[in-house]
Scaffold this motif. Structure first.
Motif, short mmCIF file in Angstrom:
data_model
loop_
_atom_site.label_atom_id
_atom_site.label_comp_id
_atom_site.label_asym_id
_atom_site.label_seq_id
_atom_site.Cartn_x
_atom_site.Cartn_y
_atom_site.Cartn_z
N VAL A 1 0.83 -1.21 0.00
CA VAL A 1 0.00 0.00 0.00
C VAL A 1 0.87 1.25 0.00
O VAL A 1 0.62 2.21 -0.75
CB VAL A 1 -0.95 -0.01 1.22
N LEU A 2 1.90 1.27 0.83
CA LEU A 2 2.73 2.47 0.97
C LEU A 2 3.62 2.71 -0.24
O LEU A 2 3.91 3.85 -0.58
CB LEU A 2 3.58 2.36 2.24
N LEU A 3 4.06 1.64 -0.89
CA LEU A 3 5.03 1.78 -1.99
C LEU A 3 4.44 1.45 -3.35
O LEU A 3 5.14 1.58 -4.36
CB LEU A 3 6.24 0.88 -1.73
N THR B 1 -8.00 -2.83 -1.56
CA THR B 1 -9.11 -1.87 -1.45
C THR B 1 -10.45 -2.57 -1.53
O THR B 1 -11.39 -2.19 -0.80
CB THR B 1 -9.01 -0.82 -2.57
N GLY B 2 -10.57 -3.59 -2.37
CA GLY B 2 -11.84 -4.31 -2.48
C GLY B 2 -12.24 -4.99 -1.19
O GLY B 2 -13.43 -5.07 -0.86
N LEU C 1 -8.71 6.22 -0.90
CA LEU C 1 -7.47 6.89 -1.28
C LEU C 1 -6.52 5.91 -1.98
O LEU C 1 -5.92 6.24 -3.01
CB LEU C 1 -6.80 7.48 -0.04
N VAL C 2 -6.39 4.70 -1.43
CA VAL C 2 -5.52 3.70 -2.06
C VAL C 2 -6.04 3.32 -3.43
O VAL C 2 -5.27 3.13 -4.38
CB VAL C 2 -5.38 2.46 -1.15
N GLU C 3 -7.36 3.23 -3.58
CA GLU C 3 -7.92 2.91 -4.89
C GLU C 3 -7.64 4.02 -5.90
O GLU C 3 -7.35 3.77 -7.07
CB GLU C 3 -9.42 2.67 -4.80
N ALA C 4 -7.71 5.27 -5.45
CA ALA C 4 -7.37 6.40 -6.34
C ALA C 4 -5.92 6.33 -6.76
O ALA C 4 -5.58 6.60 -7.93
CB ALA C 4 -7.68 7.72 -5.63
N PRO D 1 -14.93 7.84 -8.02
CA PRO D 1 -14.38 6.51 -7.72
C PRO D 1 -15.14 5.38 -8.43
O PRO D 1 -14.53 4.37 -8.80
CB PRO D 1 -14.54 6.41 -6.20
N ALA D 2 -16.42 5.55 -8.66
CA ALA D 2 -17.20 4.46 -9.24
C ALA D 2 -16.87 4.25 -10.72
O ALA D 2 -16.83 3.11 -11.20
CB ALA D 2 -18.70 4.74 -9.06
#
Length: 522
Positions: free
Chosen positions: A20-22, A365-366, A382-385, A441-442
């Motif tokens: 997630v971070l990288l 994210t899911g 945010l992670v999905e974006a 997002p959708a």
């Protein structure tokens, strides 16, 4: 609790959060690294003036280069000359005048004509450096970010192997017709296992390339008072001060022939690929001739240094065993040797890395989207974006870079500004895709895929309209690099359209399933 379960849970937690971070940075590195495998082919597409036939086997620098260099770069302390080859058919002269940016000019090796300066960094000047520096030069921050991402990738690979007990079974498991989360996890596991050795090797070798940046204390401890000695002993970086008095330059052709004879006598036959003339016109000027590595994995640092005025040999350097290990890893990473099968395998491995990272982010994210939405948290969104911007967003940014190259007029901007405008097109488009993913997002995945498909098709059309080199013309005239670029853009168009259609079908099925769960009398 079964033995080892706690350790695997810890590794799974580390694997998830490191990804997630990288993930965003790793996506950018893998994507631009994959494109960099064909950076010179991208150059042919972005620099139409350099679309020349294969260079002659023999050429004279005395006739082709010296007059142009003396006219263009008389005030430059260094002329860097890259000799033509099959992938880059022009003679390239690079120099930097006082107070100005570095300039590269192309010379036709057949006629000696100086080609028009199209003012673009193209693939070798923008995409390739982005892969290892992110174009953040201040305090080498870009190199450090890439290094941290490389270390993180090694952590992700090791923790992923530990976290997945059924690694061999997962290699043979892919259920694309199951629900989306199951398919994403299967695809993530499949790409991770299938190309695991490549990902490990490419991450480790990437760290080895810039070891002196990441571990400067080693060099400081060995060469605390004389770093120039390190350059001389490790890389053959011979130097001598300027005399201040002028002197004519001897024949560069004679120095090239002398270098190739010395290499042959030392049982290291090869052709020169790079020449540097330091302090041209000065009595203490010297010429550095680098041996090529088109037929070997190791990017050797073999070089000979000649007196520019007399042609006498001043210094010869051979790659030492310790440096040879580092340069072998460098060669494995950058694959500058001639082997098209391996080049395409590397390209496939790089894209699989993008797929591995992207599916990992989407699965994360899911699994949390609904829960985070109920809790009022924005982490999953945010992670999905970031995932959208790192996948489709990077593709759109790259296509914006290509389109800007074909749209911006060559003569409209001052020297150096056209290249900067192309770079701004890349970064602005990338930022817009992130904003779009946050605001919508959708529909962001499908909408950006459709946008990328249209932009890829537009790039092919613009190449035709601005240069006259449509796909049929490129294939018929032997412009294989240009034809390859157009073909890959058309393939990208198809992939984006198919992916957008599958997403639309998945959304329709999901909506239908939710409607079926609602009571008829509700």
């Amino acid at each position: 609790m079964a033995p080892g379960t706690g350790f695997r849970r810890s590794m799974s937690w580390l694997h998830g959060w490191a990804g997630v971070l990288l993930g965003g940075v790793l996506m950018a590195i893998f994507w631009t690294g994959s494109l960099s495998l064909f950076d010179r082919e991208i150059d042919r597409w972005m620099l139409p003036a350099t679309r020349l036939p294969p260079p002659p086997t023999e050429l004279s620098l005395d006739h082709l280069l010296v007059a142009h260099a003396e006219q263009l770069a008389a005030a430059s302390p260094l002329w860097s000359v890259r000799l033509p080859d099959a992938r880059a058919p022009t003679l390239q002269l690079s120099y930097q005048l006082p107070g100005q940016d570095r300039v590269t000019r192309h010379i036709d090796p057949h006629s000696g004509q100086l080609l028009a300066d199209e003012g673009s960094w193209a693939g070798t000047g923008f995409i390739f450096p982005f892969h290892f520096s992110l174009h953040v030069p201040w305090l080498n921050i870009g190199y450090w970010l890439v290094g941290a991402a490389g270390m993180g990738m090694l952590v992700l690979l090791v923790s992923g192997v530990v976290a997945h007990r059924k690694l061999l079974a997962e290699f043979f498991t892919f259920r694309p017709r199951k629900r989306l989360q199951r398919g994403l996890l299967d695809l993530h596991n499949l790409t991770g296992v299938m190309v695991l050795p490549f990902h490990f090797l490419i991450s480790l070798s990437g760290l080895a390339i810039f070891c002196l940046i990441y571990f400067p204390n080693i060099a400081d401890g060995l060469y605390a008072e004389d770093r120039a000695r390190l350059q001389l002993e490790a890389l053959g970086g011979y130097t001598r001060p300027v005399s201040g008095s002028a002197a004519p330059m001897a024949s560069l052709d004679a120095m090239l022939h002398s270098a190739e004879r010395i290499w042959s006598d030392a049982d290291r036959p090869g052709k020169a690929y790079l020449i540097r003339i330091w302090n041209p016109g000065d009595r203490h000027a010297y010429v550095e001739v680098r041996r090529g590595f088109a037929d070997e994995v190791t990017m050797n640092v073999d070089r000979l240094t000649f007196d520019a005025n007399t042609g006498a040999l001043l210094h010869q350097h051979w790659t030492t065993p310790i440096v040879g290990v580092q340069r072998f890893l460098t060669g494995l990473h950058f694959i500058q040797f001639d082997h098209w099968t391996l080049r395409w395998l590397y390209f496939s491995g790089g894209l699989s890395g993008c797929l591995l990272i992207g599916t990992g982010l989407l699965f994360w994210t899911g699994a949390r989207r609904a829960r985070h939405a109920r809790q009022g948290r924005i982490s999953a969104r945010l992670v999905e974006a970031i995932a959208v911007a790192g996948c489709t967003g990077l593709v759109i940014a790259t296509l914006a870079f290509f389109i800007a190259n074909r749209v911006l007029p060559v003569a409209a901007a001052a020297p150096g500004q056209r290249a900067a405008l192309e770079a701004w097109a890349f970064f602005l488009a990338w930022a817009l895709t992130l904003a779009h993913a946050v605001l919508r997002p959708a529909g962001s995945w499908r909408e950006q895929l459709l946008t990328a498909a249209g932009m890829a098709l537009l790039a092919v059309a613009l190449n035709w309209l601005t240069t006259g080199a449509h796909l049929g013309h490129s294939l018929r005239t032997g412009l294989h690099a240009v034809a390859g670029m157009d073909l890959m853009l058309l393939v990208l168009t198809g992939v984006c359209l198919i992916s957008a259609k599958r997403i639309r079908l998945a959304q329709f099925k999901q909506a239908t399933h939710q409607d079926d769960r609602v009571p008829r009398n509700a």
